[in-house]
Design a protein around this motif. Structure first.
Motif, PDB file in Angstrom:
ATOM      1  N   SER A  73     -33.012 -31.390 -21.960  1.00 40.63           N
ATOM      2  CA  SER A  73     -34.224 -31.395 -22.773  1.00 40.63           C
ATOM      3  C   SER A  73     -35.177 -30.342 -22.246  1.00 40.63           C
ATOM      4  O   SER A  73     -35.070 -29.912 -21.093  1.00 40.63           O
ATOM      5  CB  SER A  73     -34.905 -32.768 -22.745  1.00 40.63           C
ATOM      6  OG  SER A  73     -35.345 -33.079 -21.435  1.00 40.63           O
ATOM      7  N   LEU A  74     -36.070 -29.926 -23.102  1.00 38.99           N
ATOM      8  CA  LEU A  74     -37.116 -28.979 -22.702  1.00 38.99           C
ATOM      9  C   LEU A  74     -38.462 -29.555 -23.121  1.00 38.99           C
ATOM     10  O   LEU A  74     -38.577 -30.162 -24.202  1.00 38.99           O
ATOM     11  CB  LEU A  74     -36.909 -27.607 -23.342  1.00 38.99           C
ATOM     12  CG  LEU A  74     -36.100 -26.607 -22.523  1.00 38.99           C
ATOM     13  CD1 LEU A  74     -35.840 -25.350 -23.329  1.00 38.99           C
ATOM     14  CD2 LEU A  74     -36.879 -26.229 -21.254  1.00 38.99           C
ATOM     15  N   GLN A  75     -39.440 -29.335 -22.269  1.00 38.46           N
ATOM     16  CA  GLN A  75     -40.776 -29.833 -22.566  1.00 38.46           C
ATOM     17  C   GLN A  75     -41.755 -28.664 -22.539  1.00 38.46           C
ATOM     18  O   GLN A  75     -41.541 -27.672 -21.852  1.00 38.46           O
ATOM     19  CB  GLN A  75     -41.197 -30.867 -21.513  1.00 38.46           C
ATOM     20  CG  GLN A  75     -40.255 -32.040 -21.414  1.00 38.46           C
ATOM     21  CD  GLN A  75     -40.658 -33.021 -20.340  1.00 38.46           C
ATOM     22  OE1 GLN A  75     -41.426 -32.706 -19.438  1.00 38.46           O
ATOM     23  NE2 GLN A  75     -40.161 -34.239 -20.443  1.00 38.46           N
ATOM     24  N   VAL A  84     -38.302 -31.608 -26.593  1.00 41.60           N
ATOM     25  CA  VAL A  84     -37.201 -31.383 -27.535  1.00 41.60           C
ATOM     26  C   VAL A  84     -35.895 -31.671 -26.816  1.00 41.60           C
ATOM     27  O   VAL A  84     -35.725 -31.275 -25.655  1.00 41.60           O
ATOM     28  CB  VAL A  84     -37.210 -29.960 -28.121  1.00 41.60           C
ATOM     29  CG1 VAL A  84     -38.326 -29.834 -29.139  1.00 41.60           C
ATOM     30  CG2 VAL A  84     -37.390 -28.904 -27.032  1.00 41.60           C
ATOM     31  N   VAL A  85     -35.002 -32.391 -27.492  1.00 40.63           N
ATOM     32  CA  VAL A  85     -33.785 -32.855 -26.822  1.00 40.63           C
ATOM     33  C   VAL A  85     -32.498 -32.456 -27.531  1.00 40.63           C
ATOM     34  O   VAL A  85     -31.421 -32.504 -26.940  1.00 40.63           O
ATOM     35  CB  VAL A  85     -33.802 -34.386 -26.643  1.00 40.63           C
ATOM     36  CG1 VAL A  85     -34.940 -34.811 -25.742  1.00 40.63           C
ATOM     37  CG2 VAL A  85     -33.886 -35.093 -27.975  1.00 40.63           C
ATOM     38  N   THR A  86     -32.569 -32.076 -28.793  1.00 37.45           N
ATOM     39  CA  THR A  86     -31.363 -31.763 -29.567  1.00 37.45           C
ATOM     40  C   THR A  86     -31.335 -30.276 -29.880  1.00 37.45           C
ATOM     41  O   THR A  86     -32.350 -29.708 -30.309  1.00 37.45           O
ATOM     42  CB  THR A  86     -31.346 -32.565 -30.871  1.00 37.45           C
ATOM     43  OG1 THR A  86     -31.480 -33.960 -30.566  1.00 37.45           O
ATOM     44  CG2 THR A  86     -30.056 -32.327 -31.632  1.00 37.45           C
ATOM     45  N   ALA A 133     -40.745 -26.625 -19.325  1.00 38.79           N
ATOM     46  CA  ALA A 133     -40.050 -27.289 -18.223  1.00 38.79           C
ATOM     47  C   ALA A 133     -38.744 -27.871 -18.746  1.00 38.79           C
ATOM     48  O   ALA A 133     -38.724 -28.449 -19.841  1.00 38.79           O
ATOM     49  CB  ALA A 133     -40.915 -28.395 -17.619  1.00 38.79           C
ATOM     50  N   GLY A 134     -37.689 -27.715 -17.971  1.00 34.83           N
ATOM     51  CA  GLY A 134     -36.382 -28.180 -18.412  1.00 34.83           C
ATOM     52  C   GLY A 134     -35.814 -29.251 -17.498  1.00 34.83           C
ATOM     53  O   GLY A 134     -36.005 -29.204 -16.279  1.00 34.83           O
ATOM     54  N   ALA A 135     -35.101 -30.189 -18.098  1.00 29.62           N
ATOM     55  CA  ALA A 135     -34.399 -31.236 -17.353  1.00 29.62           C
ATOM     56  C   ALA A 135     -32.902 -30.982 -17.469  1.00 29.62           C
ATOM     57  O   ALA A 135     -32.396 -30.730 -18.556  1.00 29.62           O
ATOM     58  CB  ALA A 135     -34.745 -32.616 -17.903  1.00 29.62           C
TER      59      ALA A 135
END
Lengths: 112, 112
Positions: free
Chosen positions: B31-33, B49-51, B90-92
């Motif tokens: 995901s990215l925030q 955003v996750v998809t 920021a990315g997970a």
């Protein structure tokens, strides 16, 4: 409605002094972290904790110590301050399995 | 090591103009925030955003996650002075990951 509370807001230290930045959260979040923010470098992770009694190093841990004796508190200790540690420090918390980070308002630290 | 590169680092435009900020990586993220940070405060989450290919809108702000989940963009329509601030992506690496990777930020100034 406190969220993540950091103290102090501003601090000036002399090289070689030690100090502790305090951080407390009242949201019962499992995860807590400390970041430093420097111009042009975004946020860099110093140390983090996934729960009381558990801590681990982040990207830039040297010169800093942390402990997590309770869920609520996550203090950051500067052992022997250096000018390179002049920065803005942010404490953050997050609920496990949810990627939303809640940040404190920041602590401005100057080491002279 | 996962890295996120934001561009531009600085952007100054007139009120009413449109703009796009980019967040790119060679790594895949779960995901990215996007966060916005105002002077003297900590970052505040705008969106996650996750998809791959996902588009989210927040009033005049449109966020998109790349199809391959390696990049994201933030588009602001008819920018206003109140949009001024530092925007951070920021990315997970995985769902629920505590260690997020932050971009270096885009400092946006909207001139009246």
């Amino acid at each position: 409605n406190a969220g993540v509370t950091q103290t102090p807001k501003f601090q000036v230290l002399k090289t070689g002094q030690s100090m502790t930045l305090q951080c407390a959260q009242d949201m019962n979040h499992e995860y807590m972290s400390w970041y430093r923010q420097d111009p042009g470098m975004g946020l860099r992770l110093i140390h983090y904790s996934v729960g009381a009694g558990i801590t681990d190093q982040g990207e830039v841990p040297n010169g800093y110590n942390v402990s997590r004796s309770t869920t609520e508190d996550f203090p950051l200790r500067l052992l022997s301050a250096a000018p390179s540690q002049t920065s803005v420090y942010f404490c953050a918390s997050m609920r496990r399995s949810v990627n939303t980070i809640y940040f404190g308002e920041g602590s401005w630290l100057t080491v002279v | 090591t996962q890295l996120l590169e934001q561009s531009p680092q600085f952007l100054s435009i007139q009120e009413g103009e449109n703009l796009t900020v980019y967040c790119n990586s060679s790594s895949v993220f779960s995901s990215l925030q996007w966060y916005r940070q105002e002077p003297g405060e900590g970052p505040v989450l705008l969106v996650t955003v996750v998809t791959g290919g996902e588009v989210k809108k927040l009033k005049r702000l449109t966020f998109q996650f790349g199809d391959a989940r390696k990049d994201s963009s933030l588009h602001i329509t008819a920018a206003q002075p109140g949009d001024t601030g530092l925007y951070l992506c920021a990315g997970a690496s995985r769902p629920g990951a505590q260690k997020l990777v932050f971009g270096q930020g885009t400092r946006l100034t909207i001139n009246p």
